[in-house]
Design a protein around this motif. Structure first.
Motif, mmCIF file in Angstrom:
data_model
loop_
_atom_site.group_PDB
_atom_site.id
_atom_site.type_symbol
_atom_site.label_atom_id
_atom_site.label_comp_id
_atom_site.label_asym_id
_atom_site.label_seq_id
_atom_site.Cartn_x
_atom_site.Cartn_y
_atom_site.Cartn_z
ATOM 1 N N GLU A 106 -110.190 -56.843 -29.942
ATOM 2 C CA GLU A 106 -109.938 -57.047 -28.524
ATOM 3 C C GLU A 106 -111.283 -57.107 -27.808
ATOM 4 O O GLU A 106 -112.331 -56.828 -28.398
ATOM 5 C CB GLU A 106 -109.039 -55.954 -27.973
ATOM 6 C CG GLU A 106 -109.523 -54.559 -28.225
ATOM 7 C CD GLU A 106 -108.464 -53.517 -27.942
ATOM 8 O OE1 GLU A 106 -108.814 -52.566 -27.228
ATOM 9 O OE2 GLU A 106 -107.332 -53.637 -28.421
ATOM 10 N N LYS A 152 -108.711 -61.421 -24.727
ATOM 11 C CA LYS A 152 -108.354 -60.163 -24.081
ATOM 12 C C LYS A 152 -107.323 -59.413 -24.909
ATOM 13 O O LYS A 152 -107.328 -58.203 -24.975
ATOM 14 C CB LYS A 152 -107.808 -60.417 -22.674
ATOM 15 C CG LYS A 152 -108.854 -60.894 -21.709
ATOM 16 C CD LYS A 152 -108.258 -61.115 -20.347
ATOM 17 C CE LYS A 152 -109.307 -61.673 -19.407
ATOM 18 N NZ LYS A 152 -108.776 -61.994 -18.101
ATOM 19 N N GLU A 153 -106.416 -60.154 -25.522
ATOM 20 C CA GLU A 153 -105.360 -59.524 -26.304
ATOM 21 C C GLU A 153 -105.913 -58.959 -27.601
ATOM 22 O O GLU A 153 -105.712 -57.812 -27.918
ATOM 23 C CB GLU A 153 -104.255 -60.533 -26.614
ATOM 24 C CG GLU A 153 -103.595 -61.050 -25.369
ATOM 25 C CD GLU A 153 -102.802 -62.308 -25.636
ATOM 26 O OE1 GLU A 153 -102.877 -62.844 -26.748
ATOM 27 O OE2 GLU A 153 -102.113 -62.744 -24.722
ATOM 28 N N GLY A 154 -106.602 -59.822 -28.360
ATOM 29 C CA GLY A 154 -107.210 -59.416 -29.616
ATOM 30 C C GLY A 154 -106.290 -58.589 -30.493
ATOM 31 O O GLY A 154 -105.109 -58.469 -30.280
ATOM 32 N N ASN A 155 -106.838 -58.052 -31.519
ATOM 33 C CA ASN A 155 -106.238 -57.095 -32.414
ATOM 34 C C ASN A 155 -104.771 -57.301 -32.764
ATOM 35 O O ASN A 155 -104.080 -56.367 -33.093
ATOM 36 C CB ASN A 155 -106.439 -55.694 -31.870
ATOM 37 C CG ASN A 155 -106.987 -54.778 -32.943
ATOM 38 O OD1 ASN A 155 -107.270 -55.213 -34.047
ATOM 39 N ND2 ASN A 155 -107.151 -53.536 -32.600
#
Length: 86
Positions: A54, A76-79
């Motif tokens: 993220e 922004k979301e990532g992971n």
């Protein structure tokens, strides 16, 4: 690792760049994990393209590897674990 501009999908590029930057920095997976406060398995999953960091962790990686944040194209979301999306 900044010279690694191979064609391919974003996921492939990011995982290749993450590993290339870590190796160029002379760091082991455990060193990176400890430096940014995540598990070794998290770093392994990023480098395999299973999940992605993220933004906050991307910033830590960019500072650790001394590369521009934009180079990795962190979201922004990532992971998100891509195994769950299949």
């Amino acid at each position: 690792c900044l010279s690694d501009r191979k064609d391919g999908g974003k996921k492939r590029q990011m995982k290749m760049r993450l590993k290339a930057c870590r190796v160029q920095a002379g760091m082991l997976i455990k060193d990176v994990a400890q430096a940014i406060g995540v598990s070794e398995m998290t770093v392994i999953n990023w480098e395999k393209g299973i999940s992605s960091p993220e933004m906050v962790l991307g910033l830590k990686l960019s500072l650790l590897y001394k590369i521009p944040l934009e180079y990795m194209d962190f979201t922004k979301e990532g992971n998100k674990d891509r195994r769950k999306l299949a």
